[in-house]
Design a protein around this motif. Structure first.
Motif, PDB file in Angstrom:
ATOM      1  N   ASP A 122     -96.547   6.983  -5.212  1.00 49.13           N
ATOM      2  CA  ASP A 122     -96.593   7.456  -3.824  1.00 49.13           C
ATOM      3  C   ASP A 122     -97.321   8.793  -3.725  1.00 49.13           C
ATOM      4  N   ALA A 123     -97.028   9.707  -4.663  1.00 48.06           N
ATOM      5  CA  ALA A 123     -97.722  11.001  -4.644  1.00 48.06           C
ATOM      6  C   ALA A 123     -99.216  10.822  -4.901  1.00 48.06           C
ATOM      7  N   LEU A 124     -99.583   9.911  -5.790  1.00 40.80           N
ATOM      8  CA  LEU A 124    -100.996   9.629  -6.055  1.00 40.80           C
ATOM      9  C   LEU A 124    -101.680   9.092  -4.801  1.00 40.80           C
ATOM     10  N   ARG A 125    -101.050   8.163  -4.122  1.00 42.41           N
ATOM     11  CA  ARG A 125    -101.660   7.588  -2.919  1.00 42.41           C
ATOM     12  C   ARG A 125    -101.827   8.636  -1.832  1.00 42.41           C
ATOM     13  N   ASP A 126    -100.856   9.562  -1.730  1.00 40.61           N
ATOM     14  CA  ASP A 126    -100.993  10.653  -0.746  1.00 40.61           C
ATOM     15  C   ASP A 126    -102.171  11.559  -1.099  1.00 40.61           C
ATOM     16  N   ALA A 127    -102.349  11.855  -2.386  1.00 33.90           N
ATOM     17  CA  ALA A 127    -103.453  12.716  -2.794  1.00 33.90           C
ATOM     18  C   ALA A 127    -104.800  12.043  -2.527  1.00 33.90           C
ATOM     19  N   VAL A 128    -104.895  10.742  -2.788  1.00 33.67           N
ATOM     20  CA  VAL A 128    -106.144  10.024  -2.504  1.00 33.67           C
ATOM     21  C   VAL A 128    -106.407   9.971  -1.006  1.00 33.67           C
ATOM     22  N   ARG A 129    -105.351   9.736  -0.227  1.00 36.58           N
ATOM     23  CA  ARG A 129    -105.513   9.688   1.230  1.00 36.58           C
ATOM     24  C   ARG A 129    -106.029  11.018   1.780  1.00 36.58           C
ATOM     25  N   ASP A 130    -105.554  12.137   1.213  1.00 40.74           N
ATOM     26  CA  ASP A 130    -105.949  13.462   1.683  1.00 40.74           C
ATOM     27  C   ASP A 130    -107.259  13.946   1.072  1.00 40.74           C
ATOM     28  N   ARG A 131    -107.958  13.065   0.356  1.00 39.27           N
ATOM     29  CA  ARG A 131    -109.261  13.377  -0.241  1.00 39.27           C
ATOM     30  C   ARG A 131    -109.164  14.525  -1.259  1.00 39.27           C
ATOM     31  N   ARG A 187     -98.523  -6.868 -10.671  1.00 44.20           N
ATOM     32  CA  ARG A 187     -98.883  -8.013  -9.846  1.00 44.20           C
ATOM     33  C   ARG A 187    -100.327  -7.858  -9.390  1.00 44.20           C
ATOM     34  N   TYR A 188    -101.063  -8.950  -9.478  1.00 45.83           N
ATOM     35  CA  TYR A 188    -102.467  -8.882  -9.099  1.00 45.83           C
ATOM     36  C   TYR A 188    -102.631  -8.509  -7.626  1.00 45.83           C
ATOM     37  N   ALA A 189    -101.749  -9.032  -6.767  1.00 41.47           N
ATOM     38  CA  ALA A 189    -101.853  -8.710  -5.337  1.00 41.47           C
ATOM     39  C   ALA A 189    -101.692  -7.201  -5.107  1.00 41.47           C
ATOM     40  N   TYR A 190    -100.791  -6.566  -5.861  1.00 42.77           N
ATOM     41  CA  TYR A 190    -100.606  -5.119  -5.723  1.00 42.77           C
ATOM     42  C   TYR A 190    -101.829  -4.369  -6.266  1.00 42.77           C
ATOM     43  N   GLN A 191    -102.410  -4.877  -7.349  1.00 45.78           N
ATOM     44  CA  GLN A 191    -103.609  -4.238  -7.878  1.00 45.78           C
ATOM     45  C   GLN A 191    -104.734  -4.248  -6.848  1.00 45.78           C
ATOM     46  N   VAL A 192    -104.936  -5.391  -6.215  1.00 42.23           N
ATOM     47  CA  VAL A 192    -105.997  -5.497  -5.204  1.00 42.23           C
ATOM     48  C   VAL A 192    -105.710  -4.569  -4.034  1.00 42.23           C
ATOM     49  N   LEU A 193    -104.456  -4.516  -3.600  1.00 43.70           N
ATOM     50  CA  LEU A 193    -104.087  -3.649  -2.475  1.00 43.70           C
ATOM     51  C   LEU A 193    -104.392  -2.192  -2.794  1.00 43.70           C
ATOM     52  N   LEU A 194    -103.994  -1.720  -3.986  1.00 46.21           N
ATOM     53  CA  LEU A 194    -104.198  -0.321  -4.347  1.00 46.21           C
ATOM     54  C   LEU A 194    -105.678  -0.012  -4.541  1.00 46.21           C
ATOM     55  N   LEU A 195    -106.406  -0.900  -5.222  1.00 52.35           N
ATOM     56  CA  LEU A 195    -107.823  -0.651  -5.444  1.00 52.35           C
ATOM     57  C   LEU A 195    -108.601  -0.616  -4.133  1.00 52.35           C
ATOM     58  N   GLU A 196    -108.256  -1.490  -3.191  1.00 51.59           N
ATOM     59  CA  GLU A 196    -108.923  -1.475  -1.898  1.00 51.59           C
ATOM     60  C   GLU A 196    -108.587  -0.208  -1.121  1.00 51.59           C
ATOM     61  N   GLU A 197    -107.323   0.225  -1.202  1.00 50.01           N
ATOM     62  CA  GLU A 197    -106.918   1.466  -0.533  1.00 50.01           C
ATOM     63  C   GLU A 197    -107.675   2.665  -1.099  1.00 50.01           C
ATOM     64  N   PHE A 198    -107.809   2.728  -2.429  1.00 51.00           N
ATOM     65  CA  PHE A 198    -108.536   3.843  -3.036  1.00 51.00           C
ATOM     66  C   PHE A 198    -110.026   3.772  -2.701  1.00 51.00           C
ATOM     67  N   ARG A 199    -110.578   2.557  -2.666  1.00 48.45           N
ATOM     68  CA  ARG A 199    -112.000   2.422  -2.339  1.00 48.45           C
ATOM     69  C   ARG A 199    -112.300   2.902  -0.932  1.00 48.45           C
ATOM     70  N   ALA A 210    -110.755   5.132   0.697  1.00 48.26           N
ATOM     71  CA  ALA A 210    -110.637   6.590   0.751  1.00 48.26           C
ATOM     72  C   ALA A 210    -111.758   7.282  -0.023  1.00 48.26           C
ATOM     73  N   GLY A 211    -112.679   6.518  -0.623  1.00 53.09           N
ATOM     74  CA  GLY A 211    -113.785   7.110  -1.349  1.00 53.09           C
ATOM     75  C   GLY A 211    -113.443   7.563  -2.746  1.00 53.09           C
ATOM     76  N   CYS A 212    -112.382   7.029  -3.330  1.00 54.83           N
ATOM     77  CA  CYS A 212    -111.958   7.419  -4.679  1.00 54.83           C
ATOM     78  C   CYS A 212    -112.301   6.295  -5.652  1.00 54.83           C
ATOM     79  N   ALA A 213    -113.080   6.631  -6.682  1.00 49.37           N
ATOM     80  CA  ALA A 213    -113.418   5.648  -7.716  1.00 49.37           C
ATOM     81  C   ALA A 213    -112.241   5.484  -8.673  1.00 49.37           C
TER      82      ALA A 213
END
Length: 561
Positions: free
Chosen positions: A60-69, A85-97, A99-102
């Motif tokens: 959760d803290a990682l996702r907040d940091a990516v969201r805030d650039r 889970r593959y579905a969770y992997q796709v969800l997180l990778l798409e969310e990071f993409r 937000a502009g985070c590789a």
């Protein structure tokens, strides 16, 4: 580039073996070798959390940091450390993409190449299969140990101590003499003195006995479990419960592990008995079960002598707990009241009772029924509010800068601009730093347009819903209006249970929140009433009625589409 790293282990044994430290050491070495700026604030870790769930504090803290650039690139050892889970992997990778985070995986680089994407899918499926396989093996291993007579679990029931497996000897339960004496005392109070659970709780909290946590008050559920658990008669049971999804939410509590919110008894033939040292004899256990059954039959909640019109509908505005009906003798007969459950410190475990006085039941019932009857007898009051609501929606929609088609066109233009930037970078026309900066600007614009598009679509849905509700509202009022004046007590209770969601009793006012079930059958027709939830009264458009002379209260009616 500003970098972040993430590591995860799922078991306490892995924590003790410090496998998470080895992950972090590898990730830190990667960041130093690549020349990235890795701040300690951007080192995220989850210790003892399963990869099959997303509610992890480090994630959760990682996702907040990516969201805030705050970071531009994220490194993880393998995809299954990010999620199992593959579905969770796709969800997180798409969310990071977005937000502009590789995202980079050290053990295997994953790009947009179809072959790499296929490999990612295969790795996710394998990780999910491995977790399911381990879970099934663990479950069957526990059942096999239980059939062999070993106690399953690490938390011993009150009155026992858990002795883990050691030197080849199986785990077992040992009697804790101090707690066992308290258990026998509780059974004596129940069987010999025939005390109720409430009386037992009052005596326990007034005496020197403390629960295992060392803090008073004793919880009613803890005491009831002690007095009803068959383990104290010498038999513990494994495979007694199965965990299922909760049929309805329980307050604000999150569901249990795996999203399953409650447990349910399995058929008795599936239970696996395990012999343990008994604290009471079989006869005492049977007498205790009979006394608990007798106490439940005599409890006031099961009394059929008095019925209350507003049962299960009242909430105290002071403490937020439910209010219940009670009848008291008077010189002229009996009188009904509604009492806040917060006044019972034994049941709630609070240090101080709720100061709210009991409310006159007849005046309260008369006020609530009169308000609902007037409301349903005059559908113009509701239709006027919904016309006002529909007009507000139209006004809000007209203030927007452009229609949905224009927003979709802008989003498509941003997508094409992003493709052109990638082409320019591949042709070495622009640098990587300029590409990253311009893509970050495009991502911000895309986020704003997507948010605006969602709002436009929501307004369109609200307009359509308001028109549907307006067409059906009068029909519902017509179905019940003819039966309101001559309604019996049962009919009144049915109508209130149908349309009232909650009645909040404040110090000098009433707040009535309701749901209009537009597609429910009329009174007298077979089949339960089903509210579609399109007409609710939560925190919107309060309308005050004249004050009630008996209570000095006002009714609040709110409507939201």
């Amino acid at each position: 580039m500003r970098a972040a790293v993430y590591a995860r282990v799922s078991t306490e044994r892995q924590e003790r073996q410090q496998t998470i430290d080895s992950q972090l050491a590898t990730l830190r070495a990667w960041a130093e070798a690549e020349g990235h700026d890795l701040n300690d604030r951007h080192v995220f870790r989850d210790e003892g959390y399963s990869g099959s769930r997303l509610d992890r504090p480090g994630l959760d803290a990682l996702r907040d940091a990516v969201r805030d650039r705050e970071v531009e690139i994220l490194a993880v050892l393998t995809p299954d450390r990010l999620a199992r889970r593959y579905a969770y992997q796709v969800l997180l990778l798409e969310e990071f993409r977005r937000a502009g985070c590789a995202v980079g995986f050290l053990n295997r680089a994953i790009s947009d190449d179809p072959g790499d994407q296929l490999l990612l899918q295969i790795q996710g499926a394998v990780a999910e299969y491995e977790r399911a396989l381990l879970s099934e093996r663990f479950r069957r291993g526990k059942l096999q140990k239980a059939r062999a007579g070993q106690f399953i679990g690490v938390h011993a029931p009150y009155g026992y101590r858990y002795l883990p497996r050691r030197d080849g000897a199986a785990s077992q339960l040992l009697i804790d003499d101090t707690e066992a004496e308290t258990v026998r005392m509780l059974y004596g109070w129940l069987v010999e003195e025939r005390m109720t659970l409430r009386q037992i709780l009052k005596r326990l909290n007034a005496g020197p006995w403390l629960p295992r946590c060392g803090r008073r008050p004793w919880a009613a559920g803890t005491v009831h479990h002690i007095l009803s658990d068959p383990v104290y008669a010498g038999t513990a049971y494994a495979n007694r419960y199965e965990y299922v999804a909760a049929s309805r939410p329980h307050g604000g509590r999150e569901p249990g592990y795996g999203g399953r919110g409650c447990r349910r008894l399995r058929p008795e033939e599936q239970w696996i008995p395990i012999a343990v040292p008994p604290l009471i004899d079989r006869m005492t256990a049977e007498r205790a079960a009979a006394q608990l059954t007798r106490n439940a039959a005599l409890a006031s909640r099961n009394s059929k002598r008095h019925d209350y019109l507003l049962r299960c509908l009242l909430t105290c505005g002071g403490c937020g707990l439910a209010m219940f009906g009670t009848t008291r003798p008077t010189p002229g007969g009996e009188r009904r009241y509604y009492r806040c459950g917060g006044k019972d410190c034994v049941r709630t475990g609070r240090a101080h009772p709720c100061p709210r006085a009991c409310v006159d039941g007849e005046a309260l019932e008369r006020a609530v029924w009169g308000h609902i009857r007037d409301l349903l007898a005059d559908p113009e009051r509701l239709t006027a509010q919904f016309r006002h609501f529909a007009a507000d929606v139209d006004r809000n929609a007209s203030r927007k800068q452009g229609p949905e088609r224009r927003l979709v066109a802008r989003l498509e233009g941003l997508r094409r601009a992003d493709d052109r930037l990638l082409d320019a970078y591949q042709a070495e026309v622009i640098s990587l730093e300029e590409l990253s900066e311009r893509r970050r600007q495009l991502a911000g614009q895309r986020h704003a347009f997507e948010h605006e598009l969602e709002r436009q679509q929501d307004l369109r849905r609200q307009r359509a819903r308001a028109q549907e509700v307006l067409a059906d509202l009068t029909a519902f009022c017509e179905r019940v209006r003819g039966r309101l004046d001559e309604a019996s007590f049962t009919d009144k209770q049915a109508v209130l249970q149908l349309v009232v969601e909650r009645v909040i009793v404040h110090e000098s006012s009433l707040e009535i929140r309701h749901v209009i079930p537009l597609h429910s059958p009329p009174l007298g027709r077979e089949g339960p009433a089903q509210a579609d939830g399109r007409l609710r009264s939560d925190r919107v458009h309060l309308i005050a009625d004249p004050a009630l002379p008996a209570l000095g209260a006002t009714h609040g009616l709110g409507v939201v589409g």
